[in-house]
Design a protein around this motif. Structure first.
Motif, PDB file in Angstrom:
ATOM      1  N   GLY A 150     101.433  89.325  52.663  1.00  0.00           N
ATOM      2  CA  GLY A 150     101.650  90.578  53.380  1.00  0.00           C
ATOM      3  C   GLY A 150     101.433  90.527  54.868  1.00  0.00           C
ATOM      4  N   PRO A 151     101.926  89.498  55.582  1.00  0.00           N
ATOM      5  CA  PRO A 151     101.678  89.452  57.030  1.00  0.00           C
ATOM      6  C   PRO A 151     102.456  90.538  57.768  1.00  0.00           C
ATOM      7  CG  PRO A 151     103.268  87.775  56.414  1.00  0.00           C
ATOM      8  CD  PRO A 151     102.790  88.393  55.127  1.00  0.00           C
ATOM      9  N   ILE A 152     101.876  91.035  58.848  1.00  0.00           N
ATOM     10  CA  ILE A 152     102.566  91.987  59.706  1.00  0.00           C
ATOM     11  C   ILE A 152     101.950  91.893  61.099  1.00  0.00           C
ATOM     12  CG2 ILE A 152     101.048  93.922  59.091  1.00  0.00           C
ATOM     13  CD1 ILE A 152     103.561  95.719  59.290  1.00  0.00           C
ATOM     14  N   PHE A 153     102.795  91.870  62.117  1.00  0.00           N
ATOM     15  CA  PHE A 153     102.321  91.745  63.491  1.00  0.00           C
ATOM     16  C   PHE A 153     101.679  93.045  63.950  1.00  0.00           C
ATOM     17  CE2 PHE A 153     105.405  88.326  63.371  1.00  0.00           C
ATOM     18  CZ  PHE A 153     104.792  87.325  64.131  1.00  0.00           C
ATOM     19  N   ALA A 154     100.598  92.906  64.716  1.00  0.00           N
ATOM     20  CA  ALA A 154     100.016  94.061  65.381  1.00  0.00           C
ATOM     21  C   ALA A 154     100.931  94.487  66.520  1.00  0.00           C
ATOM     22  CB  ALA A 154      98.630  93.707  65.924  1.00  0.00           C
ATOM     23  N   PRO A 155     100.871  95.765  66.951  1.00  0.00           N
ATOM     24  CA  PRO A 155     101.661  96.184  68.110  1.00  0.00           C
ATOM     25  C   PRO A 155     101.378  95.272  69.305  1.00  0.00           C
ATOM     26  CG  PRO A 155     100.668  98.077  67.035  1.00  0.00           C
ATOM     27  CD  PRO A 155     100.091  96.876  66.377  1.00  0.00           C
ATOM     28  N   GLY A 156     102.417  94.823  69.950  1.00  0.00           N
ATOM     29  CA  GLY A 156     102.288  93.866  71.039  1.00  0.00           C
ATOM     30  C   GLY A 156     102.483  92.442  70.582  1.00  0.00           C
ATOM     31  N   GLY A 157     102.251  92.151  69.311  1.00  0.00           N
ATOM     32  CA  GLY A 157     102.541  90.823  68.771  1.00  0.00           C
ATOM     33  C   GLY A 157     101.467  89.797  68.994  1.00  0.00           C
ATOM     34  N   GLY A 158     100.304  90.174  69.548  1.00  0.00           N
ATOM     35  CA  GLY A 158      99.274  89.193  69.846  1.00  0.00           C
ATOM     36  C   GLY A 158      98.462  88.751  68.645  1.00  0.00           C
ATOM     37  N   SER A 159      98.478  89.519  67.582  1.00  0.00           N
ATOM     38  CA  SER A 159      97.703  89.153  66.398  1.00  0.00           C
ATOM     39  C   SER A 159      98.479  89.512  65.146  1.00  0.00           C
ATOM     40  CB  SER A 159      96.328  89.837  66.403  1.00  0.00           C
ATOM     41  OG  SER A 159      96.465  91.234  66.236  1.00  0.00           O
ATOM     42  N   LEU A 160      97.944  89.054  64.029  1.00  0.00           N
ATOM     43  CA  LEU A 160      98.629  89.220  62.751  1.00  0.00           C
ATOM     44  C   LEU A 160      97.636  89.760  61.727  1.00  0.00           C
ATOM     45  CD1 LEU A 160     101.569  88.444  61.841  1.00  0.00           C
ATOM     46  CD2 LEU A 160     100.549  86.414  60.801  1.00  0.00           C
ATOM     47  N   PHE A 161      98.012  90.836  61.040  1.00  0.00           N
ATOM     48  CA  PHE A 161      97.252  91.333  59.901  1.00  0.00           C
ATOM     49  C   PHE A 161      97.831  90.723  58.619  1.00  0.00           C
ATOM     50  CE2 PHE A 161      96.675  94.747  63.031  1.00  0.00           C
ATOM     51  CZ  PHE A 161      95.304  94.952  62.969  1.00  0.00           C
ATOM     52  N   PHE A 162      96.977  90.491  57.647  1.00  0.00           N
ATOM     53  CA  PHE A 162      97.435  89.954  56.371  1.00  0.00           C
ATOM     54  C   PHE A 162      96.295  90.086  55.362  1.00  0.00           C
ATOM     55  CE2 PHE A 162      95.684  86.607  58.970  1.00  0.00           C
ATOM     56  CZ  PHE A 162      94.790  85.952  58.122  1.00  0.00           C
ATOM     57  N   THR A 163      96.593  89.790  54.120  1.00  0.00           N
ATOM     58  CA  THR A 163      95.593  89.781  53.055  1.00  0.00           C
ATOM     59  C   THR A 163      95.262  88.345  52.696  1.00  0.00           C
ATOM     60  OG1 THR A 163      96.335  91.890  52.132  1.00  0.00           O
ATOM     61  CG2 THR A 163      95.086  90.450  50.677  1.00  0.00           C
ATOM     62  N   SER A 164      93.980  88.080  52.448  1.00  0.00           N
ATOM     63  CA  SER A 164      93.565  86.744  52.030  1.00  0.00           C
ATOM     64  C   SER A 164      92.351  86.869  51.108  1.00  0.00           C
ATOM     65  CB  SER A 164      93.217  85.869  53.236  1.00  0.00           C
ATOM     66  OG  SER A 164      92.944  84.538  52.819  1.00  0.00           O
ATOM     67  N   ASN A 165      92.084  85.790  50.361  1.00  0.00           N
ATOM     68  CA  ASN A 165      90.953  85.806  49.419  1.00  0.00           C
ATOM     69  C   ASN A 165      90.109  84.539  49.512  1.00  0.00           C
ATOM     70  OD1 ASN A 165      92.781  84.001  48.385  1.00  0.00           O
ATOM     71  ND2 ASN A 165      92.842  84.876  46.333  1.00  0.00           N
ATOM     72  N   PRO A 166      89.652  84.154  50.708  1.00  0.00           N
ATOM     73  CA  PRO A 166      88.914  82.893  50.820  1.00  0.00           C
ATOM     74  C   PRO A 166      87.583  82.891  50.078  1.00  0.00           C
ATOM     75  CG  PRO A 166      88.773  84.148  52.865  1.00  0.00           C
ATOM     76  CD  PRO A 166      89.799  84.823  52.006  1.00  0.00           C
ATOM     77  N   GLN A 167      86.997  84.063  49.841  1.00  0.00           N
ATOM     78  CA  GLN A 167      85.749  84.138  49.096  1.00  0.00           C
ATOM     79  C   GLN A 167      85.932  84.733  47.699  1.00  0.00           C
ATOM     80  OE1 GLN A 167      85.565  85.652  52.440  1.00  0.00           O
ATOM     81  NE2 GLN A 167      85.118  83.617  53.215  1.00  0.00           N
ATOM     82  N   GLY A 168      87.161  84.787  47.224  1.00  0.00           N
ATOM     83  CA  GLY A 168      87.408  85.266  45.875  1.00  0.00           C
ATOM     84  C   GLY A 168      87.672  86.751  45.768  1.00  0.00           C
ATOM     85  N   ILE A 169      87.588  87.496  46.875  1.00  0.00           N
ATOM     86  CA  ILE A 169      87.917  88.915  46.900  1.00  0.00           C
ATOM     87  C   ILE A 169      88.992  89.126  47.964  1.00  0.00           C
ATOM     88  CG2 ILE A 169      87.087  91.251  47.390  1.00  0.00           C
ATOM     89  CD1 ILE A 169      84.387  90.457  46.342  1.00  0.00           C
ATOM     90  N   SER A 170      90.077  89.778  47.601  1.00  0.00           N
ATOM     91  CA  SER A 170      91.163  90.023  48.552  1.00  0.00           C
ATOM     92  C   SER A 170      90.762  91.089  49.551  1.00  0.00           C
ATOM     93  CB  SER A 170      92.424  90.465  47.803  1.00  0.00           C
ATOM     94  OG  SER A 170      92.908  89.423  46.974  1.00  0.00           O
ATOM     95  N   ASN A 171      90.880  90.765  50.827  1.00  0.00           N
ATOM     96  CA  ASN A 171      90.611  91.698  51.909  1.00  0.00           C
ATOM     97  C   ASN A 171      91.653  91.533  52.997  1.00  0.00           C
ATOM     98  OD1 ASN A 171      88.164  93.525  51.853  1.00  0.00           O
ATOM     99  ND2 ASN A 171      87.220  91.627  51.108  1.00  0.00           N
ATOM    100  N   VAL A 172      91.707  92.518  53.882  1.00  0.00           N
ATOM    101  CA  VAL A 172      92.611  92.458  55.030  1.00  0.00           C
ATOM    102  C   VAL A 172      91.920  91.708  56.160  1.00  0.00           C
ATOM    103  CG1 VAL A 172      93.865  93.786  56.764  1.00  0.00           C
ATOM    104  CG2 VAL A 172      93.787  94.584  54.382  1.00  0.00           C
TER     105      VAL A 172
END
Length: 982
Positions: free
Chosen positions: A503-525
């Motif tokens: 679920g990646p999506i660029f922040a306004p301006g394009g400098g960063s990216l929001f997405f979902t990940s589960n590196p510790q076993g729980i999905s978070n933004v």
């Protein structure tokens, strides 16, 4: 993900199964064949499997063949069973969803859709899709097919009869059937859902929010969340705990023990015999272990502070894919729930002004044009009746209208380019995907990437300047975020590793990216600064957070939060976000210790032989059963059988009966061919029919004569029909053309001096049309919107060697409407009329009466003319009309049952009705008006599920006859039945 013998149909494994069930609701008049007629089928033969595939899938079929033999070599010794004969595997690519099913009847058969799951479909925890799904389905085959002791003896005599005593394991709890398959898919492939992030999240939420299901609810027969997914979730988690606690061998001891039982449903005693503890006690112990485990997880999460979001929806099920309107700030999202048709909805960021925008049949992501005038989305639709493909649509916000952009293009997850003239989308095909560009004005599709098979893209999103595209991509085991330039070249892979990003999506301006990940076993933004590579966790949920979407000003973030009731849309003030350190939380991997290790790598050095598909190899009958009946002289005894080939191209059924006293053979045979389009059906029969007392009213009615015997008639029939189905997501159509011949011969004497029943040959043709656009939802008590229609015409003509000239027609219209002031209250109406003209039949053509659907005497009457409160055939004639009106309303949703016996009480409801009907000959006159029969009454209805999966609706009603000539003491009639009258 398994289909057990009829009538125990299990659901599919994926969250998408909920959607597909809703889609199927509008296609009851739909397709008969399962595959497009243009497919050319071939077969790969291995020692234990025949793998059938169509053009474009041979490389996948060969790879699947090697995986299949590797899976068999591991699983068969483990489950202590090897099927007789080869297991049939059908590999197809006629749908843009991912699933599979298995059935042991009449042959051991597996069907697999080649398309790999896209992110968010509930099947993310896999390494290799074809190996994953085959491991799951073949576990079903080995589990359900095995028999010992008494059931084995019965199968040796009668064959593969789809009933309890021949397939004991098929009639074990659904959570055991599906849980074992999920356990093995995880054990064998190194992926799988047991202990995966999604299943852990669902179980964690159920325990922590006090929504843990009982044994009865774990069957997944309830409508409340998690619906049919419950049997997968609870079964996999419970069996994993049991295997760790008592050893894996106990699972196989259990299935082996149950497979030899003639006495059904004693699953608790089977656990007690093999594990040493009864099932309810084990279930309680497991629940306590989960409470301890998840309490520790909650404590660890709470140390980082709560997310602090506010819910916009609180309905659960699936509220997904939020997207802010670029100029007005409201949020669009998709909803799939148990109360109404799936839709795209809008809601203000403060939770007010919610409304439905448009019906929507997919879990597609959404995208607004830069000016906010249009909303792009994708949805599933039938393509040439036998395929279900995804296409792009544009919704005009101001005009409140949608238009279809592509047809059969297999596109999903669109996103507007900043110039507003193009869309990027994911194109399905074979067993992989590509990124494509779609011109908004011309719908021209241009490939942006040319990926190898097996790569699965999801939710591509343009950067604000249109120079880059962020997309989640699965290549083998890992699902990562990849960045492409606007010419389709891969620029980089972000955060490669064991975690899954989506679920990646660029922040306004394009400098960063929001997405979902589960590196510790729980999905978070999470948020990744694309220049400094600083990674920040934005949400801190004990359950899970998905599908981030920032507002145009960058101040708010919409996302989807999971809870024990399902998925809901939330909004978070980014300035106040307290996600914390991206690496601060440590959650133990739940998959550790599951199974006996992964499969050995399958060798592909050997090419298995391939030949054209041969239906005859699987068409032979696989069972027979004794059958009985009666004719004019008494008892008939005989046998029945049926068969179908692996692809469902040909099917047949046959029954033969011998009259013990009459000495006459009676029989019925039917054959259906779906090798081409349309469907061809041939039927033939020689049967005795009891027409009752033709010369007087039924027993208990005025005019009944005691000493007149029933009249029996011999009917020798041949019928050939061609049907043309046309299916859409919201409706189904079918046209039928047929030729029919029938010879009527009297088997009984008729009273001296009374009219003689007609005898002779009827030869003619039939035409028919069926249409269905009805709807029912998860909590519906019946169909509650739409209409269905059947119309038929039959012509018998002396020109075709018929002894009679006859015209017959029937029209059947049923409609349903919701009641605006109460959810799932519905009004239902039914009008059915039939008429015949030409040479007279003393038998008459139509009869009204009764509370269960009865077949008419001849012709395309489609289920008879029931009339509550009156006996069957209370009136006969060559004309007939019945009408019914009913108000239906729910009383209670129970969704409960005992833990030790397979009885599940679903819900109860009531119906208040009024019925009327009449049958007459010739023109309708004054004397016929007095024949009109009418009644009013009330029905109480109970929906049950018996025997781990057999749905049943019981009706108990009281009807009051409204005829003035009926004595008061005879006016009330109680009756019992099954299902709705209509």
């Amino acid at each position: 993900m398994m289909v057990t013998p009829t009538p125990l149909a299990r659901g599919s494994l994926a969250a998408l199964s909920v959607l597909l069930g809703l889609l199927a609701a509008g296609t009851q008049a739909g397709a008969a064949s399962r595959f497009p007629a243009a497919y050319r089928w071939r077969t790969v033969e291995t020692p234990h499997f025949s793998i059938h595939f169509h053009q474009g899938l041979e490389p996948h079929a060969q790879r699947l063949a090697h995986d299949a033999e590797s899976i068999h070599a591991t699983l068969a010794p483990r489950l202590r069973w090897s099927p007789r004969g080869k297991t049939q595997v059908v590999l197809t690519d006629n749908a843009d969803f991912s699933n599979g099913f298995a059935t042991p009847f009449p042959n051991n058969m597996i069907q697999i859709w080649a398309r790999p799951p896209q992110p968010g479909e509930g099947l993310d925890d896999y390494n290799d899709w074809l190996r994953f799904v085959l491991a799951h389905e073949y576990t079903h085959i080995l589990h359900i097919d095995q028999v010992h002791r008494g059931p084995k003896a019965l199968r040796l005599i009668f064959g593969r009869v789809p009933t309890l005593f021949f397939f004991p394991n098929a009639f074990s709890p659904g959570w055991l059937v599906e849980g074992l398959a999920v356990f093995e898919e995880t054990s064998l492939t190194g992926g799988g859902r047991a202990g995966g992030t999604a299943f852990e999240m669902m179980m964690r939420a159920a325990v922590l929010e006090d929504r843990f299901d009982s044994l009865a609810r774990a069957e997944g027969m309830q409508t409340r969340w998690p619906n049919g997914m419950g049997r997968y979730l609870y079964g996999a988690s419970f069996l994993t705990w049991a295997a760790r606690s008592f050893g894996e061998e106990k699972l196989y001891d259990l299935t082996h023990e149950y497979a030899g039982r003639l006495l059904p449903f004693r699953i608790s005693s089977a656990f007690e015999k093999t594990v040493g503890t009864d099932l309810p006690t084990l279930w309680s112990n497991w629940h306590e272990a989960l409470q301890t485990r998840y309490a520790a997880v909650r404590t660890a999460v709470e140390k980082g502070g709560e997310t602090g979001s506010r819910p916009l929806t609180e309905r659960g099920y699936f509220n997904t894919g939020p997207r802010f309107h670029p100029t007005e700030g409201w949020i669009a999202f998709t909803e799939l729930g148990p109360h109404e048709f799936p839709s795209i909805r809008r809601i203000a960021a403060n939770g007010e002004d919610e409304a439905r925008l448009i019906k929507h049949y997919s879990e597609s992501s959404l995208s607004f044009s830069p000016d906010g005038a249009a909303l792009a989305y994708s949805q599933l639709q039938y393509y040439w009746t036998f395929s279900i493909f995804s296409d792009l649509y544009l919704y005009d916000v101001a005009a409140d209208k949608a238009r279809r952009l592509t047809y059969g293009a297999r596109l999903r997850d669109p996103d507007f380019h900043p110039d507003g003239k193009r869309l990027i989308a994911v194109r399905e095909g074979g067993s992989g995907t590509d990124l494509v560009l779609v011109d908004v004005s011309t719908a021209e599709v241009t490939a942006l990437t040319h990926e190898e098979p097996g790569v699965v893209f999801g939710t591509p999103r343009w950067s604000p300047d249109g120079s880059r595209v962020a997309v989640d991509a699965r290549r083998g085991k890992n699902q990562d975020i990849e960045i492409f330039d606007n010419r389709g070249a891969l620029v980089e892979t972000l955060l490669p590793g064991d975690a899954s990003e989506a679920g990646p999506i660029f922040a306004p301006g394009g400098g960063s990216l929001f997405f979902t990940s589960n590196p510790q076993g729980i999905s978070n933004v999470y948020n990744l600064d694309l220049e400094t590579r600083a990674l920040r966790r934005v949400t801190n949920e004990v359950t899970g957070a998905f599908s981030p979407a920032p507002s145009a000003d960058g101040k708010e973030l919409a996302f989807v939060r999971y809870g024990a009731e399902g998925y809901d849309v939330h909004v978070l003030e980014l300035a106040a976000a307290r996600g914390g350190d991206a690496a601060a939380l440590e959650v133990p991997a739940a998959r550790v210790g599951i199974g006996s290790g992964t499969l050995p790598a399958a060798t592909t050095a050997q090419e298995y032989p391939v030949h054209s598909y041969r239906s005859a190899r699987t068409l032979l009958p696989r069972f027979w059963l004794p059958a009985g009946g009666s004719d004019e002289d008494g008892t008939q005894l005989g046998a029945t059988t049926q068969g179908v080939d692996a692809l469902g191209e040909q099917a047949y059924a046959a029954t033969a009966l011998y009259g013990i006293d009459s000495g006459r053979l009676a029989w019925f045979a039917a054959y259906q061919n779906d090798m081409l389009y349309p469907t061809v059906t041939a039927e033939a029969a020689d049967l005795a029919a009891n027409l009752g007392d033709l010369w007087s009213s039924p027993e208990g009615e005025p005019g009944h004569i005691e000493d007149i015997a029933d009249y029996w008639e011999r009917r020798r029939t041949a019928r050939l029909t061609i049907s043309v189905p046309v299916s859409h997501i919201e409706s189904g159509h079918a046209a039928v053309l047929g030729a029919v011949g029938q010879r009527l011969t009297g088997l009984s004497a008729y009273p001296r001096g009374l009219a003689a029943p007609a005898e002779g040959d009827l030869v003619g043709f039939t035409l028919g049309y069926a249409y269905d656009r009805t709807r029912a939802y998860g909590y519906s008590i019946s169909k509650e919107s739409g209409c269905e229609l059947f119309a038929g015409y039959t012509r018998f003509d002396r020109k075709w060697k018929s002894d009679f000239d006859r015209d017959e027609g029937v029209a059947d219209l049923r409609w349903y409407a919701p009641v605006f002031f109460a959810r799932h209250h519905a009004v239902a109406g039914w009008v059915k009329a039939a008429a015949s003209r030409g040479d007279a039949f003393f038998q008459r053509r139509f009869a009204i009466g009764g509370t269960l659907s009865q077949e008419g005497l001849l012709g395309m009457v489609e289920g008879g003319f029931p009339l509550r409160g009156y006996p069957e055939a209370v009136l006969r004639g060559d004309r007939a009309v019945v009408a019914s009106f009913e108000y239906r309303f729910p009383i209670a949703v129970h969704e409960a049952g005992p833990d030790r016996f397979p009885l599940f009480l679903d819900r109860t409801h009531l119906g208040v009705f009024a019925d009327a009907g009449v049958a007459w000959d010739g023109d309708f006159g004054d004397e016929d008006e007095s024949k009109v029969k009418s009644s009013a009454g009330i029905e109480g209805k109970v929906n049950l599920v018996l025997g781990y999966g057999i749905p049943m609706s019981l009706r108990l009603g009281v009807a009051r006859r409204l005829d003035s000539d009926v004595p008061e003491e005879d006016r009330f009639v109680a009756y019992f039945g099954f299902g709705h009258e209509f």
